[in-house]
Design a protein around this motif. Structure first.
Motif, PDB file in Angstrom:
ATOM      1  N   ILE A 120       0.830  -1.195   0.000  1.00  0.00           N
ATOM      2  CA  ILE A 120       0.000   0.000   0.000  1.00  0.00           C
ATOM      3  C   ILE A 120       0.868   1.250   0.000  1.00  0.00           C
ATOM      4  CG2 ILE A 120      -1.644   1.347   1.379  1.00  0.00           C
ATOM      5  CD1 ILE A 120      -2.781  -1.378   2.343  1.00  0.00           C
ATOM      6  N   THR A 121       1.874   1.267   0.859  1.00  0.00           N
ATOM      7  CA  THR A 121       2.756   2.428   0.976  1.00  0.00           C
ATOM      8  C   THR A 121       3.566   2.641  -0.302  1.00  0.00           C
ATOM      9  OG1 THR A 121       2.935   1.970   3.348  1.00  0.00           O
ATOM     10  CG2 THR A 121       4.515   3.518   2.407  1.00  0.00           C
ATOM     11  N   ALA A 122       4.099   1.562  -0.867  1.00  0.00           N
ATOM     12  CA  ALA A 122       4.880   1.671  -2.099  1.00  0.00           C
ATOM     13  C   ALA A 122       4.014   2.184  -3.245  1.00  0.00           C
ATOM     14  CB  ALA A 122       5.484   0.317  -2.461  1.00  0.00           C
ATOM     15  N   GLY A 123       2.782   1.711  -3.317  1.00  0.00           N
ATOM     16  CA  GLY A 123       1.886   2.183  -4.376  1.00  0.00           C
ATOM     17  C   GLY A 123       1.632   3.672  -4.294  1.00  0.00           C
ATOM     18  N   ALA A 124       1.445   4.186  -3.067  1.00  0.00           N
ATOM     19  CA  ALA A 124       1.223   5.623  -2.895  1.00  0.00           C
ATOM     20  C   ALA A 124       2.457   6.426  -3.295  1.00  0.00           C
ATOM     21  CB  ALA A 124       0.845   5.917  -1.444  1.00  0.00           C
ATOM     22  N   LEU A 125       3.639   5.954  -2.928  1.00  0.00           N
ATOM     23  CA  LEU A 125       4.874   6.659  -3.263  1.00  0.00           C
ATOM     24  C   LEU A 125       5.103   6.693  -4.771  1.00  0.00           C
ATOM     25  CD1 LEU A 125       7.187   5.201  -0.456  1.00  0.00           C
ATOM     26  CD2 LEU A 125       6.408   7.572  -0.637  1.00  0.00           C
ATOM     27  N   VAL A 126       4.889   5.573  -5.442  1.00  0.00           N
ATOM     28  CA  VAL A 126       5.106   5.516  -6.890  1.00  0.00           C
ATOM     29  C   VAL A 126       4.095   6.410  -7.618  1.00  0.00           C
ATOM     30  CG1 VAL A 126       5.039   3.996  -8.909  1.00  0.00           C
ATOM     31  CG2 VAL A 126       6.156   3.232  -6.807  1.00  0.00           C
ATOM     32  N   SER A 127       2.835   6.385  -7.193  1.00  0.00           N
ATOM     33  CA  SER A 127       1.822   7.233  -7.827  1.00  0.00           C
ATOM     34  C   SER A 127       2.173   8.707  -7.697  1.00  0.00           C
ATOM     35  CB  SER A 127       0.447   6.970  -7.205  1.00  0.00           C
ATOM     36  OG  SER A 127       0.056   5.627  -7.399  1.00  0.00           O
ATOM     37  N   ALA A 128       2.614   9.111  -6.513  1.00  0.00           N
ATOM     38  CA  ALA A 128       2.997  10.512  -6.308  1.00  0.00           C
ATOM     39  C   ALA A 128       4.175  10.899  -7.186  1.00  0.00           C
ATOM     40  CB  ALA A 128       3.338  10.748  -4.839  1.00  0.00           C
ATOM     41  N   ALA A 129       5.114   9.979  -7.374  1.00  0.00           N
ATOM     42  CA  ALA A 129       6.261  10.272  -8.240  1.00  0.00           C
ATOM     43  C   ALA A 129       5.810  10.535  -9.675  1.00  0.00           C
ATOM     44  CB  ALA A 129       7.252   9.106  -8.199  1.00  0.00           C
ATOM     45  N   GLY A 130       4.819   9.776 -10.140  1.00  0.00           N
ATOM     46  CA  GLY A 130       4.302  10.012 -11.484  1.00  0.00           C
ATOM     47  C   GLY A 130       3.656  11.372 -11.633  1.00  0.00           C
ATOM     48  N   LEU A 131       2.923  11.805 -10.599  1.00  0.00           N
ATOM     49  CA  LEU A 131       2.291  13.131 -10.655  1.00  0.00           C
ATOM     50  C   LEU A 131       3.332  14.242 -10.696  1.00  0.00           C
ATOM     51  CD1 LEU A 131      -0.663  12.705  -8.112  1.00  0.00           C
ATOM     52  CD2 LEU A 131      -0.743  12.562 -10.607  1.00  0.00           C
ATOM     53  N   VAL A 132       4.462  14.045 -10.014  1.00  0.00           N
ATOM     54  CA  VAL A 132       5.508  15.069  -9.987  1.00  0.00           C
ATOM     55  C   VAL A 132       6.133  15.251 -11.368  1.00  0.00           C
ATOM     56  CG1 VAL A 132       7.801  15.598  -9.066  1.00  0.00           C
ATOM     57  CG2 VAL A 132       6.001  14.804  -7.537  1.00  0.00           C
ATOM     58  N   VAL A 133       6.208  14.175 -12.148  1.00  0.00           N
ATOM     59  CA  VAL A 133       6.831  14.256 -13.475  1.00  0.00           C
ATOM     60  C   VAL A 133       5.971  15.066 -14.452  1.00  0.00           C
ATOM     61  CG1 VAL A 133       7.549  12.888 -15.486  1.00  0.00           C
ATOM     62  CG2 VAL A 133       8.106  12.107 -13.178  1.00  0.00           C
ATOM     63  N   LEU A 134       4.658  14.987 -14.345  1.00  0.00           N
ATOM     64  CA  LEU A 134       3.771  15.588 -15.349  1.00  0.00           C
ATOM     65  C   LEU A 134       3.966  17.096 -15.523  1.00  0.00           C
ATOM     66  CD1 LEU A 134       0.495  13.577 -14.624  1.00  0.00           C
ATOM     67  CD2 LEU A 134       2.001  13.361 -16.607  1.00  0.00           C
ATOM     68  N   PRO A 135       4.097  17.919 -14.466  1.00  0.00           N
ATOM     69  CA  PRO A 135       4.263  19.363 -14.690  1.00  0.00           C
ATOM     70  C   PRO A 135       5.611  19.737 -15.285  1.00  0.00           C
ATOM     71  CG  PRO A 135       3.508  18.913 -12.454  1.00  0.00           C
ATOM     72  CD  PRO A 135       3.943  17.617 -13.042  1.00  0.00           C
TER      73      PRO A 135
END
Length: 426
Positions: free
Chosen positions: A302-317
């Motif tokens: 669960i924790t790893a999934g949240a961290l990876v998802s947030a990393a993807g959002l950071v790349v978009l801008p």
């Protein structure tokens, strides 16, 4: 838990392959999810092309679709805990088919308006609340507890495949047959899903056959379900994390569409392809979730999934008009990969720790907390795009998506390796 001899539940070895009713539910969910993904891009493209939607109008349209999760999830859970779930699934699918079918009909007659799109979005969202709460509450009665992770993984894989195929297909279809005709395909998918749900033969016991709940206050039952989630230190942290990530992702849904169409000048097919890359990440994450859970346990997954998802959002801008496609592709892939890791593990966990009598109310409370923010993200993204510009609004969305990581990491969730014992009915 329901007795093991309930018709439709696997009785011997072979896992879910020996449960035809689960296979019917799985097929229904797969078809409706694909149609939903097609419609979620086709309707905004129709609003942009036919009605010349502004950023704010597009944001409110996205918010209208998810507003019922904010307003109706809690009472829906209490009501659905008093009902058999299979009839709800059928009615919800058929009503969504009729609502979405009205959009291409109005377009063909030249009377399509924002008012109709908003009304269809809100009403379809109402039935989506009913369907989603019902099928997640129905699943523990349809399959054995030891098969819940497998069942949720299969449902997530097909939902992820829909995320991959749906937007790309919507972009291509909108360019070939038009956005209105593409919405019609969404309506047909719900019709097929409803027929598959009708074919399920599992016999549900009548809830509270003894009549003990009939006289209870609806408000008290809503409060009981919400209190169960809020007081549990694991479920409350999971809900807080997912709600902020969903707020950010719903902002990006509006902002990326505007950015690609109006700033970058992408054609419909390329817009669909970019959103489809998120689906590719979903599929890869869903296929990986079983081995990841076995290696890390439920809490760390669960924790790893949240961290990876947030990393993807950071790349978009980080994208720019001169170098847009690689950043958009990587951001969508990484975000998509993290989502099923988080979702499969946390859905299985919450189904396992919740008594049967509270399943619908627990799922509705989680939907209220997690999905309610989706209704806010679209309007917020559209407003920020008009005030500050699209790319600055994307930066704000990425920051929001990273906010819940620390509370999740410093919680009881990462330490949970296996599922806790199933609670008693009381």
């Amino acid at each position: 838990m329901q007795p093991s001899n309930v018709r439709g539940k696997p009785r011997t070895g072979g896992g879910l392959r020996r449960s035809p009713d689960f296979l019917r539910l799985w097929a229904a969910q797969s078809i409706s999810e694909t149609g939903t993904q097609v419609g979620q891009l086709a309707v905004p493209l129709l609003a942009i092309g036919a009605l010349h939607a502004s950023p704010a109008a597009l944001g409110f349209l996205a918010g209208a679709r998810t507003l019922p999760f904010l307003v109706l999830s809690l009472p829906a859970g209490a009501i659905l805990d008093r009902m058999r779930r299979r009839p709800v699934l059928i009615v919800a699918d058929l009503c969504r088919a009729a609502l979405l079918g009205s959009v291409p009909a109005a377009y063909a007659l030249g009377v399509l308006s924002f008012l109709q799109l908003y009304a269809v979005a809100v009403l379809a969202g109402v039935f989506t609340v009913c369907f989603d709460v019902s099928y997640q509450s129905y699943l523990p009665a349809l399959v054995r507890r030891e098969h819940l992770t497998e069942a949720n993984t299969k449902l997530t894989i097909t939902g992820s495949a829909a995320e991959m195929v749906g937007p790309g297909a919507a972009g291509v279809l909108a360019g070939v047959i038009g956005a209105a005709a593409t919405v019609l395909l969404d309506a047909v998918s719900f019709l097929v899903s409803g027929l598959l749900c009708r074919a399920i033969r599992h016999t549900e016991p009548r809830p509270d056959a003894g009549g003990g709940r009939a006289a209870r206050s609806l408000r008290r039952e809503v409060g009981e379900g919400l209190a169960f989630v809020v007081r549990d230190p694991k479920l409350s942290r999971i809900a807080a994390c997912a709600s902020l990530v969903n707020l950010a992702s719903s902002m990006f849904t509006v902002l990326l569409t505007l950015y690609m169409v109006r700033t970058l000048g992408y054609p419909s097919a390329l817009v669909g392809l970019v959103f489809a890359l998120c689906g590719v990440g979903f599929v890869l994450g869903a296929l990986s979730v079983g081995p990841v859970i076995r290696r890390l346990g439920y809490g760390r997954t669960i924790t790893a999934g949240a961290l990876v998802s947030a990393a993807g959002l950071v790349v978009l801008p980080a994208t720019s008009p001169a170098m847009s496609l690689p950043f958009l592709a990587v951001g969508q892939l990484v975000f998509g990969f993290g989502v099923p890791l988080f979702n499969v593990a946390q859905v299985t966990l919450r189904q396992s720790v919740t008594p049967s009598r509270l399943q619908a109310r627990m799922n509705a409370s989680m939907r209220f907390l997690i999905w309610g923010t989706l209704a806010l993200g679209g309007p917020a993204g559209g407003f920020l795009a008009e005030v500050a510009g699209t790319r600055p609004a994307m930066v704000v969305a990425a920051v929001i998506g990273c906010l819940p990581l620390a509370p999740l990491v410093w919680s009881p969730v990462p330490a949970l390796r296996t599922l806790p014992p199933h609670p008693s009915a009381d």
